[in-house]
Design a protein around this motif. Sequence first.
Motif, PDB file in Angstrom:
ATOM      1  N   THR A  86       0.841  -1.199   0.000  1.00 16.14           N
ATOM      2  CA  THR A  86       0.000   0.000   0.000  1.00 16.14           C
ATOM      3  C   THR A  86       0.871   1.241   0.000  1.00 16.14           C
ATOM      4  O   THR A  86       1.821   1.345   0.777  1.00 16.14           O
ATOM      5  N   TRP A  87       0.538   2.165  -0.879  1.00 18.85           N
ATOM      6  CA  TRP A  87       1.259   3.424  -1.034  1.00 18.85           C
ATOM      7  C   TRP A  87       0.299   4.579  -0.765  1.00 18.85           C
ATOM      8  O   TRP A  87      -0.839   4.546  -1.194  1.00 18.85           O
ATOM      9  N   ILE A  88       0.780   5.603  -0.067  1.00 19.94           N
ATOM     10  CA  ILE A  88      -0.020   6.785   0.273  1.00 19.94           C
ATOM     11  C   ILE A  88       0.584   7.991  -0.434  1.00 19.94           C
ATOM     12  O   ILE A  88       1.797   8.211  -0.396  1.00 19.94           O
TER      13      ILE A  88
ATOM     14  N   THR B 123      -4.637   6.447  -1.882  1.00 24.74           N
ATOM     15  CA  THR B 123      -3.881   5.217  -1.708  1.00 24.74           C
ATOM     16  C   THR B 123      -3.869   4.415  -3.003  1.00 24.74           C
ATOM     17  O   THR B 123      -4.812   4.444  -3.784  1.00 24.74           O
TER      18      THR B 123
ATOM     19  N   GLN C  69      -2.978   0.387  -3.883  1.00 24.04           N
ATOM     20  CA  GLN C  69      -2.671  -0.906  -3.282  1.00 24.04           C
ATOM     21  C   GLN C  69      -2.372  -1.893  -4.408  1.00 24.04           C
ATOM     22  O   GLN C  69      -3.255  -2.264  -5.181  1.00 24.04           O
TER      23      GLN C  69
ATOM     24  N   THR D  70      10.926   2.820  -0.572  1.00 23.13           N
ATOM     25  CA  THR D  70       9.738   3.365   0.097  1.00 23.13           C
ATOM     26  C   THR D  70       9.150   4.598  -0.578  1.00 23.13           C
ATOM     27  O   THR D  70       8.213   5.189  -0.043  1.00 23.13           O
TER      28      THR D  70
ATOM     29  N   THR E 139       4.462   7.306  -0.647  1.00 28.20           N
ATOM     30  CA  THR E 139       5.281   6.637   0.356  1.00 28.20           C
ATOM     31  C   THR E 139       4.665   5.276   0.669  1.00 28.20           C
ATOM     32  O   THR E 139       3.454   5.173   0.897  1.00 28.20           O
ATOM     33  N   LYS E 140       5.514   4.257   0.724  1.00 30.47           N
ATOM     34  CA  LYS E 140       5.036   2.901   1.020  1.00 30.47           C
ATOM     35  C   LYS E 140       4.750   2.759   2.510  1.00 30.47           C
ATOM     36  O   LYS E 140       5.524   3.199   3.339  1.00 30.47           O
ATOM     37  N   GLN E 141       3.643   2.136   2.817  1.00 28.46           N
ATOM     38  CA  GLN E 141       3.246   1.907   4.214  1.00 28.46           C
ATOM     39  C   GLN E 141       3.690   0.570   4.698  1.00 28.46           C
ATOM     40  O   GLN E 141       3.752  -0.378   4.008  1.00 28.46           O
TER      41      GLN E 141
END
Length: 102
Positions: free
Chosen positions: A34-36, A46, A48, A91, A100-102
């Motif tokens: 998941t990326w924000i 997001t 995903q 990331t 940014t990767k969660q």
Amino acid sequence: MKKVIILCLFLILSSCSNDDNKTSKSGNNPFIGTWISEAVAGQKYTLQFKSDLTFYYSAGSQRGTYTVNGNTALLDLNTGYKTPATLIDATHLNMIGMWTKQ
């Protein structure tokens, strides 16, 4: 001796990756997760990425497919246009802004 050499060659060649075009489906796909996004007009989105080369994009609850070639993924929401997403590092992702990767 000739049979041993042939057997060794067979084992070496059969153990090589079938991923010659660098299109990844396996667990070594760095996009999976998941990326924000950075805030855009106060809103964060997001992405995903799944291992089956599908993804979910929170803007409009959209689903699509993607392909991976090295550090770039092409996202396809079936609109006729594929959006590139490029990994900066493990990331951080660049796709019309920073993610940014969660």
